[in-house]
Design a protein around this motif. Structure first.
Motif, PDB file in Angstrom:
ATOM      1  N   UNK A 244     -10.380 -14.874  26.430  1.00 12.51           N
ATOM      2  CA  UNK A 244      -9.678 -15.532  25.333  1.00 12.51           C
ATOM      3  C   UNK A 244     -10.371 -15.456  23.976  1.00 12.51           C
ATOM      4  N   UNK A 245     -11.672 -15.159  23.958  1.00  7.57           N
ATOM      5  CA  UNK A 245     -12.403 -15.142  22.698  1.00  7.57           C
ATOM      6  C   UNK A 245     -12.943 -13.764  22.342  1.00  7.57           C
ATOM      7  N   UNK A 246     -13.576 -13.107  23.304  1.00  5.56           N
ATOM      8  CA  UNK A 246     -14.220 -11.816  23.042  1.00  5.56           C
ATOM      9  C   UNK A 246     -13.275 -10.767  22.450  1.00  5.56           C
ATOM     10  N   UNK A 247     -12.004 -10.697  22.869  1.00  7.77           N
ATOM     11  CA  UNK A 247     -11.123  -9.652  22.314  1.00  7.77           C
ATOM     12  C   UNK A 247     -10.902  -9.739  20.811  1.00  7.77           C
ATOM     13  N   UNK A 248     -11.196 -10.868  20.199  1.00  7.54           N
ATOM     14  CA  UNK A 248     -10.907 -11.044  18.778  1.00  7.54           C
ATOM     15  C   UNK A 248     -12.168 -11.055  17.922  1.00  7.54           C
ATOM     16  N   UNK A 249     -13.292 -10.608  18.493  1.00 11.22           N
ATOM     17  CA  UNK A 249     -14.575 -10.646  17.819  1.00 11.22           C
ATOM     18  C   UNK A 249     -15.047  -9.255  17.416  1.00 11.22           C
ATOM     19  N   UNK A 250     -15.945  -9.143  16.430  1.00  9.43           N
ATOM     20  CA  UNK A 250     -16.614  -7.864  16.166  1.00  9.43           C
ATOM     21  C   UNK A 250     -17.327  -7.367  17.426  1.00  9.43           C
ATOM     22  N   UNK A 251     -17.591  -6.076  17.493  1.00 13.22           N
ATOM     23  CA  UNK A 251     -18.102  -5.474  18.720  1.00 13.22           C
ATOM     24  C   UNK A 251     -19.539  -5.851  19.051  1.00 13.22           C
ATOM     25  N   UNK A 252     -20.317  -6.195  18.056  1.00 15.63           N
ATOM     26  CA  UNK A 252     -21.722  -6.558  18.290  1.00 15.63           C
ATOM     27  C   UNK A 252     -21.806  -8.057  18.558  1.00 15.63           C
ATOM     28  N   UNK A 253     -22.269  -8.483  19.746  1.00 16.20           N
ATOM     29  CA  UNK A 253     -22.265  -9.910  20.082  1.00 16.20           C
ATOM     30  C   UNK A 253     -23.385 -10.723  19.450  1.00 16.20           C
ATOM     31  N   UNK A 254     -24.331 -10.081  18.782  1.00 15.62           N
ATOM     32  CA  UNK A 254     -25.499 -10.783  18.260  1.00 15.62           C
ATOM     33  C   UNK A 254     -25.161 -11.677  17.074  1.00 15.62           C
ATOM     34  N   UNK A 255     -26.081 -12.589  16.781  1.00 12.55           N
ATOM     35  CA  UNK A 255     -25.819 -13.611  15.767  1.00 12.55           C
ATOM     36  C   UNK A 255     -25.526 -13.014  14.401  1.00 12.55           C
ATOM     37  N   UNK A 256     -26.379 -12.142  13.922  1.00 11.49           N
ATOM     38  CA  UNK A 256     -26.280 -11.713  12.531  1.00 11.49           C
ATOM     39  C   UNK A 256     -24.937 -11.064  12.187  1.00 11.49           C
ATOM     40  N   UNK A 257     -24.463 -10.070  12.943  1.00  8.61           N
ATOM     41  CA  UNK A 257     -23.169  -9.473  12.574  1.00  8.61           C
ATOM     42  C   UNK A 257     -22.001 -10.437  12.729  1.00  8.61           C
ATOM     43  N   UNK A 258     -22.063 -11.316  13.726  1.00  7.77           N
ATOM     44  CA  UNK A 258     -20.977 -12.272  13.917  1.00  7.77           C
ATOM     45  C   UNK A 258     -20.940 -13.287  12.769  1.00  7.77           C
ATOM     46  N   UNK A 259     -22.096 -13.874  12.458  1.00  8.00           N
ATOM     47  CA  UNK A 259     -22.147 -14.866  11.380  1.00  8.00           C
ATOM     48  C   UNK A 259     -21.800 -14.232  10.036  1.00  8.00           C
ATOM     49  N   UNK A 260     -22.245 -12.990   9.818  1.00  9.07           N
ATOM     50  CA  UNK A 260     -21.980 -12.322   8.548  1.00  9.07           C
ATOM     51  C   UNK A 260     -20.485 -12.073   8.350  1.00  9.07           C
ATOM     52  N   UNK A 261     -19.781 -11.751   9.426  1.00  9.67           N
ATOM     53  CA  UNK A 261     -18.347 -11.477   9.304  1.00  9.67           C
ATOM     54  C   UNK A 261     -17.606 -12.695   8.754  1.00  9.67           C
ATOM     55  N   UNK A 262     -17.964 -13.873   9.233  1.00 10.00           N
ATOM     56  CA  UNK A 262     -17.302 -15.077   8.721  1.00 10.00           C
ATOM     57  C   UNK A 262     -17.810 -15.437   7.330  1.00 10.00           C
ATOM     58  N   UNK A 263     -19.114 -15.320   7.129  1.00 10.37           N
ATOM     59  CA  UNK A 263     -19.705 -15.689   5.838  1.00 10.37           C
ATOM     60  C   UNK A 263     -19.209 -14.793   4.713  1.00 10.37           C
ATOM     61  N   UNK A 264     -18.738 -13.606   5.050  1.00  7.98           N
ATOM     62  CA  UNK A 264     -18.208 -12.686   4.045  1.00  7.98           C
ATOM     63  C   UNK A 264     -16.684 -12.778   3.903  1.00  7.98           C
ATOM     64  N   UNK A 265     -16.088 -13.747   4.610  1.00 12.85           N
ATOM     65  CA  UNK A 265     -14.650 -13.974   4.485  1.00 12.85           C
ATOM     66  C   UNK A 265     -13.797 -13.046   5.312  1.00 12.85           C
ATOM     67  N   UNK A 266     -14.372 -12.447   6.370  1.00 12.42           N
ATOM     68  CA  UNK A 266     -13.647 -11.448   7.142  1.00 12.42           C
ATOM     69  C   UNK A 266     -13.218 -11.922   8.522  1.00 12.42           C
ATOM     70  N   UNK A 267     -13.197 -13.221   8.744  1.00  9.90           N
ATOM     71  CA  UNK A 267     -12.763 -13.748  10.035  1.00  9.90           C
ATOM     72  C   UNK A 267     -12.040 -15.069   9.825  1.00  9.90           C
ATOM     73  N   UNK A 268     -11.049 -15.313  10.663  1.00  7.31           N
ATOM     74  CA  UNK A 268     -10.266 -16.540  10.553  1.00  7.31           C
ATOM     75  C   UNK A 268     -11.063 -17.746  11.041  1.00  7.31           C
ATOM     76  N   UNK A 269     -11.847 -17.550  12.098  1.00  4.94           N
ATOM     77  CA  UNK A 269     -12.598 -18.654  12.689  1.00  4.94           C
ATOM     78  C   UNK A 269     -14.016 -18.210  13.019  1.00  4.94           C
TER      79      UNK A 269
END
Length: 421
Positions: A244-269
């Motif tokens: 339910x969650x992984x399919x909608x995430x960037x491919x790299x599971x690590x903190x930095x790319x995930x947090x950066x995607x939201x911090x740069x305005x590129x993710x809904x949640x």
């Protein structure tokens, strides 16, 4: 291996504004060494005798570091004592090597899950006969967190957990259920154009809400079977997150790319902790923090941590340096103005009883408090240190499709039991 989530966040987000510390006065010396624990006056003096200098270690993000330096400056200007602060990039490794060599700090700052292992190894000491702050000043969870086998190893100043955050420039409202949240993630997921439904670090601390949602658990020293990481309930939780969650995430599971995607305005949640808010503010992200929405057949139960100023081994030597460390710690954990500043600047959740539930707290902190109320305190048993690494490897393997949820967690359980032998 202890998961060093703060090392991961050091590179995310800009420097936030320094906390408003105008009311954070340090009580003047009384000369009798009696001290007090009045939140308004800023804690006890414990200052009979000569002025001392204590060393404090911590590991913070850039935005947190700016506030911490301002706090230390305020204390040093108003107290007869001095605190020399140092931001340590690998705090666990440094404390483990420096303290046995007699080169460690008087106090250091980390979550409560280090309490058991640190005490067993002699890195922290009991100060129950020395402090003048009553534990009744804090919430019951915080009181428990700073004690190990009856020893007071530190004083608490805040709680932390993770909770969902919505980008309100992308979504019009926050979801009331997990099913609704998944639908909204799907609607706004467009990876070909660099847009994602969810940006969410897939590691043991962050995914704990789901792995423990169906009565699963990582490690519970009070359970008949302490290790629950590959139980049916925990595997079910991981599978839920993968579906339910992984399919909608960037491919790299690590903190930095995930947090950066939201911090740069590129993710809904995203799902992140209060330490991430300063970075979002610096990037002018419009967001709303909300507690975990309802599930149809489970309850998200994230790990919660209590932030603690630990009393390191050098405190046992006594003297002016130990008094400096105690005065600073007692002031830090009881000063309402300072704690409210942390709540407003960083979303920190107070554990000082006089502030819990206060209308002065921002709405973001209230949301974190609600999610913390659904959560599970991280175990402080020393064996928990052997759990983080294998579980992190298992989650990455399952996220990348290299193993099923069951096989990944079975392998983690096998490695953990081997580490315990």
């Amino acid at each position: 291996m202890t998961m060093d989530r703060r090392t991961l966040i050091k590179h995310i987000g800009g420097v936030g504004a320094a906390a408003a510390l105008a009311g954070c006065s340090v009580q003047e010396d009384t000369g009798d060494g009696s001290g007090s624990s009045d939140g308004e006056s800023g804690g006890s003096t414990d200052s009979q005798g000569p002025a001392g200098t204590a060393t404090a270690w911590y590991s913070l993000s850039e935005s947190e570091l700016a506030v911490r330096e301002e706090v230390l400056s305020t204390f040093n200007e108003q107290s007869q004592h001095t605190i020399d602060g140092a931001d340590i990039s690998d705090l666990k490794k440094k404390t483990s090597s420096a303290i046995p060599a007699g080169e460690g700090p008087q106090i250091f700052d980390w979550a409560h899950d280090w309490a058991g292992n640190s005490y067993e190894q002699g890195f922290v000491v009991d100060q129950s006969d020395e402090v003048s702050v009553s534990l009744d000043t804090f919430t019951e969870t915080a009181q428990s967190a700073v004690q190990y086998e009856g020893n007071l190893v530190g004083l608490p100043y805040g709680a932390e957990t993770v909770t969902p955050i919505a980008n309100t420039d992308i979504v019009d409202s926050v979801p009331e259920s997990v099913d609704e949240m998944v639908s909204m993630m799907e609607e706004h997921h467009d990876p070909d154009n660099g847009q994602y439904g969810l940006a969410y670090p897939f590691d043991p601390y962050f995914t704990s809400a789901w792995l423990q949602a169906f009565d699963g658990y990582y490690f519970d020293p009070s359970a008949e079977e302490p290790l629950g990481i590959n139980s049916e309930e925990t595997v079910r939780g991981l599978q839920f997150a993968l579906d339910n969650l992984a399919p909608y995430m960037p491919n790299d599971p690590n903190y930095e790319p995930q947090a950066a995607a939201f911090a740069e305005g590129n993710a809904a949640f995203t799902i992140n902790g209060p330490w991430s808010l300063s970075g979002l503010n610096s990037n002018d992200i419009s967001y709303e923090v909300f507690s975990f929405p309802e599930m149809s057949d489970g309850t998200p139960s994230p790990y919660t941590g209590i932030s603690v100023w630990y009393f390191a081994k050098p405190m046992a030597d006594g003297g002016a340096a130990a008094k400096a460390g105690r005065q600073f710690t007692e002031w830090f954990v009881t000063n309402e103005d300072h704690l409210l500043s942390l709540a407003n600047e960083q979303g920190a959740i107070p554990v000082l009883s006089s502030l819990v539930g206060s209308s002065d707290l921002p709405v973001e902190v209230q949301a974190y408090s609600e999610s913390a109320g659904q959560g599970v305190p991280m175990p402080s048993d020393p064996r928990m240190g052997d759990v983080w690494g294998p579980v992190e490897n298992a989650l990455v393997s399952a996220f990348n499709g290299d193993a099923t949820a069951q096989k990944a967690l079975d392998k983690a359980a096998e490695q953990i039991r081997s580490n315990w032998e």
